[in-house]
Design an enzyme around this catalytic site. Structure first.
Site, PDB file in Angstrom:
ATOM      1  N   LYS A 130     -39.745  27.556 -28.228  1.00  4.70           N
ATOM      2  CA  LYS A 130     -39.087  26.089 -27.538  1.00  4.70           C
ATOM      3  C   LYS A 130     -38.517  25.026 -27.846  1.00  4.70           C
ATOM      4  CE  LYS A 130     -43.099  24.082 -24.783  1.00  4.70           C
ATOM      5  NZ  LYS A 130     -42.590  24.417 -23.643  1.00  4.70           N
ATOM      6  N   GLY A 186     -41.827  25.167 -13.796  1.00  5.60           N
ATOM      7  CA  GLY A 186     -42.771  25.517 -15.244  1.00  5.60           C
ATOM      8  C   GLY A 186     -41.845  24.751 -16.257  1.00  5.60           C
ATOM      9  N   THR A 187     -40.245  24.304 -16.330  1.00  2.89           N
ATOM     10  CA  THR A 187     -39.775  24.006 -17.114  1.00  2.89           C
ATOM     11  C   THR A 187     -40.419  22.360 -17.572  1.00  2.89           C
ATOM     12  OG1 THR A 187     -38.316  25.056 -16.759  1.00  2.89           O
ATOM     13  CG2 THR A 187     -37.104  23.033 -17.991  1.00  2.89           C
ATOM     14  N   HIS A 214     -46.846  25.924 -30.326  1.00  2.00           N
ATOM     15  CA  HIS A 214     -45.723  27.023 -29.507  1.00  2.00           C
ATOM     16  C   HIS A 214     -44.544  27.888 -29.931  1.00  2.00           C
ATOM     17  CE1 HIS A 214     -47.058  24.643 -26.325  1.00  2.00           C
ATOM     18  NE2 HIS A 214     -46.408  25.409 -25.762  1.00  2.00           N
ATOM     19  N   HIS A 215     -44.095  28.787 -29.924  1.00  2.00           N
ATOM     20  CA  HIS A 215     -43.011  29.222 -30.385  1.00  2.00           C
ATOM     21  C   HIS A 215     -41.954  28.762 -30.634  1.00  2.00           C
ATOM     22  CE1 HIS A 215     -40.882  29.427 -26.786  1.00  2.00           C
ATOM     23  NE2 HIS A 215     -42.174  29.419 -25.538  1.00  2.00           N
TER      24      HIS A 215
END
Length: 239
Positions: A139, A75-76, A135-136
């Site tokens: 990321k 999932g990278t 996103h956080h």
């Protein structure tokens, strides 16, 4: 099944928790500076390795797993310029690789909705389209892989858009993606169609990492015993 985890941060721990709940065994965990574990009997015994690391290390992780003949679920994001190499390893060397820009079942339903809406909106040139994603702050890639997948779905179906661009644009044939990095936000993605009269918005808002982790474990279960390059469309059949 026996699962190896490549990347043992927050996502790795969440994946481990769900894998154990579903009756699987985590036989090996590999974190930063633990590359020697790729050569261990424990890693080689894994039915599937689940990889969530960084764009800089992902490709080498895949190569090491393939050398150990362990299938990979990854999932990278942010490494896709090397995708032809991975596809070739699957096609010519019999390796197994499952990739998704986002493993959340809800996001993949959102992908299907995005594609369907884009087909409809192609008939209505009075609506322009743009995207936003949050996103956080940890990321590393922007836009996110999820945002790129959404953008590719729009570009595939809306003839008046030729490419996506980061941030603003004055060109009518470009699809702008505005990115935000805030706190610990798991992920928010919005597609906006706007005309002089109104706007249409679709949004997916992740509440936590659980949906991503569950999807990754489900993908590992799906991948076991299969060969080739696989994705969420193979597993779900809705994209």
């Amino acid at each position: 099944m026996k699962i190896a985890l490549i990347g043992y941060g927050k996502m790795g721990h969440e994946i481990e928790k769900i894998a154990l709940e579903r009756g699987h065994e985590v036989v090996c965990t590999i974190d930063m500076n633990e590359e020697e574990k790729f050569n261990s009997p424990a890693f080689r015994s894994a039915d599937v390795a689940i990889e969530f690391t960084s764009p800089a290390s992902a490709l080498q992780n895949y190569r090491r797993a393939f050398a150990a003949d362990v299938p990979v679920v990854s999932g990278t994001t942010g490494w896709l310029e090397h995708l032809p190499e991975i596809r070739e390893a699957c096609d010519k060397e019999g390796k197994t690789f499952f990739y998704a820009s986002n493993f959340s079942l809800g996001v993949n339903i959102f992908f299907a909705l995005n594609n369907h809406l884009a087909k409809i909106m192609n008939q209505f040139p009075g609506y322009d389209v743009r995207m936003e994603e949050t996103h956080h702050m940890h990321k590393l890639d922007a836009p996110s892989g999820t945002a790129i997948t959404l953008a590719e779905g729009i570009l595939a179906h809306i003839g008046r858009k030729d490419k996506w661009v980061l941030d603003k644009t004055d060109k009518v044939d470009e699809l702008p993606i505005k990115t935000f990095r805030e706190g610990e936000v798991p992920g928010i993605h919005t597609v906006i169609y706007e005309s002089e009269a109104d706007s249409i918005r679709i949004t997916h808002d992740a509440k936590n990492r659980k949906g991503f982790a569950l999807g990754a474990v489900l993908a590992a279960e799906f991948t076991k015993g299969k060969k080739g390059f696989l994705g969420m469309s193979d597993m779900l059949g809705i994209l």
